[in-house]
Design an enzyme around this catalytic site. Structure first.
Site, PDB file in Angstrom:
ATOM      1  CB  THR A  16      35.825 -50.189 -58.897  1.00  0.00           C
ATOM      2  OG1 THR A  16      36.636 -51.334 -59.081  1.00  0.00           O
ATOM      3  CG2 THR A  16      36.686 -49.065 -58.380  1.00  0.00           C
ATOM      4  N   GLY A  17      32.543 -51.477 -58.395  1.00  0.00           N
ATOM      5  CA  GLY A  17      31.643 -52.468 -58.995  1.00  0.00           C
ATOM      6  C   GLY A  17      31.609 -52.179 -60.473  1.00  0.00           C
ATOM      7  CB  THR A  18      34.471 -51.976 -62.357  1.00  0.00           C
ATOM      8  OG1 THR A  18      34.789 -51.334 -61.165  1.00  0.00           O
ATOM      9  CG2 THR A  18      35.002 -51.201 -63.526  1.00  0.00           C
ATOM     10  CB  THR A  19      31.462 -52.764 -66.863  1.00  0.00           C
ATOM     11  OG1 THR A  19      30.357 -53.057 -66.038  1.00  0.00           O
ATOM     12  CG2 THR A  19      31.491 -53.682 -68.058  1.00  0.00           C
ATOM     13  N   GLY A 147      30.916 -56.124 -63.272  1.00  0.00           N
ATOM     14  CA  GLY A 147      29.834 -55.918 -64.225  1.00  0.00           C
ATOM     15  C   GLY A 147      30.080 -56.593 -65.555  1.00  0.00           C
TER      16      GLY A 147
END
Lengths: 166, 256
Positions: A16-19, A147
């Site tokens: 998950t390229g997440t924020t 992120g």
């Protein structure tokens, strides 16, 4: 040539390229996240719910490897339900955070997941716990995921303790 | 890279005969079986300083948890009270320190429950910790910390160091991490001419070192705690900040 081009994302770990962000306000907590799951550069799921229920009033937001994070959530969800029944009252957020932390610490080298545990209990009110790397730290607000680097500055300057829900 | 799902025969994590052996710690090897050892510290603390003075020991550490070069957690305490005569400060991985803290706190509770009036002496704690750290490193699963242990027992000050390899020693002044390069010479210079410091002098020395570390350690933070242990018990004070002086900025010249 074609083989070289297409094998890239098929072997990438799904992450998950997440924020993710959680904050305490006057009366409870607010948790938010984006919904993208990527494998390398391809987006494999654009509607994943990264805010997961651990108990009625305790949620966590997940980042890192999608599989790892979901596995941890599954385990904690079960344990929290059991704990809540055993205690006969809604469990403390600290209990959820401790279970998450114990799993993340014990399997520190195998897991790549960062969970932000946030919720409300009758004893301490709204709380946010970060469990990065297997530590457990209570914070007024927390951000996580790859992120999150872009919003550290904003979150630091915009947050004030005792804000309203808005 | 083979996926090793079979049981390791000769010894745990060791090579099977005739096979390519990849040492644990090669982070580029995905899929060569689960790695069960602590390879990289994640959230880390920087230097811890310790100084003996006449009547006790003082330990100081800043309140920063760094995530690589990011100053992630700016209000974490890296000092703990073990019991009324011992204090401990740790640098290195914060999760490992929290684990250690939990174990030590439980040990101290268990000992109180025995109710025989005995408490862990700083030397005993130091010895125990050395064994634990060495044992972990031998199993290739270290607690990635460098610990400074201070105490005052039977009228004597104690200041010891244990690191993740199990290296341990005692000294009148101790500094871990970057402090070993910057602060230790400063502390030794003062203590070699005047081995018996007063509490105030020790405090001044520590604050001076903390200031220098804030100036020159890129992973430090201007918010610290100081723990003191004396005959009267343990006191952890904080958070404090150093007064910094940036006047020399005006003296920089050469490129405008």
């Amino acid at each position: 040539m074609d083989d070289l081009l297409e094998s890239d994302w098929t072997t990438e770990e799904v992450s998950t390229g997440t924020t993710i962000i959680a904050a305490v306000f006057d009366g409870g907590v607010v948790i938010g996240s984006d919904s993208r799951v990527s494998a390398g550069q391809a987006v494999v799921n654009r509607v994943l719910n990264k805010v997961c229920r651990l108990h009625d009033k305790i949620y966590c937001s997940i980042s890192g490897s999608a599989a790892d994070a979901q596995a941890v959530v599954d385990i904690v969800d079960y344990q929290m339900e059991l704990h809540g029944i055993q205690m006969g009252q809604p469990p403390l957020v600290q209990a959820a955070a401790t279970i998450v932390k114990d799993i993340c610490y014990k399997y520190k080298e195998e897991l790549v997941a960062h969970l932000l545990v946030a919720g409300w209990d009758h004893k301490y009110g709204g709380q946010v716990y970060g469990t990065l790397g297997g530590m457990m730290i209570k914070q007024q607000f927390a951000v996580g995921g790859s992120g999150s680097t872009y919003i550290y500055g904003f979150a630091d300057s915009a947050f004030k303790p005792g804000m309203t829900k808005e | 890279m083979e996926v090793c799902n079979r049981k390791m025969n000769l010894w745990a994590n060791g090579p099977s005969p005739g096979e390519l052996y990849s040492f644990p710690g090669s982070t580029s090897c995905v899929g060569v079986g689960p790695v069960k050892t602590t390879l990289n510290p994640m959230v880390t603390g920087t230097s811890v300083l310790g100084v003996k003075f006449n009547g006790g020991v003082m330990i100081a550490a800043d309140m920063l948890g760094s995530y690589g070069s990011l100053a992630r957690f700016r209000s974490i305490s890296r000092l703990m009270k073990v019991n009324d005569c011992t204090i401990l400060g740790a640098s290195g991985d914060y999760a490992d320190y929290q684990y250690l803290k939990q174990v030590i706190e439980q040990m101290v509770i268990d000992e109180e429950l025995l109710g025989d009036g005995h408490h862990y002496s700083p030397k005993a704690m130091h010895s125990w910790l050395t064994r634990v750290m060495y044992n972990r490193r031998t199993r290739m699963n270290p607690l990635w910390n460098t610990v400074v242990l201070g105490g005052f027992y039977n009228g004597e000050s104690f200041l010891g160091y244990v690191d993740k390899l199990g290296v341990a020693y005692e000294s009148p002044s101790i500094a871990t991490g970057f402090g070993a390069y910057l602060a230790q010479p400063l502390m030794r210079e003062v203590m070699e001419t005047k081995p018996d410091l007063s509490r105030d002098e020790a405090r001044q020395l520590i604050e001076r070192c903390l200031k220098v570390l804030y100036y020159r350690d890129a992973r430090s933070y201007n918010k610290f705690e100081i723990a003191t242990v004396t005959e009267g018990g343990v006191e952890i004070e904080g958070p404090f900040s150093s007064e910094t002086n940036w006047d020399i900025a005006h003296m920089v010249s050469g490129f405008e």
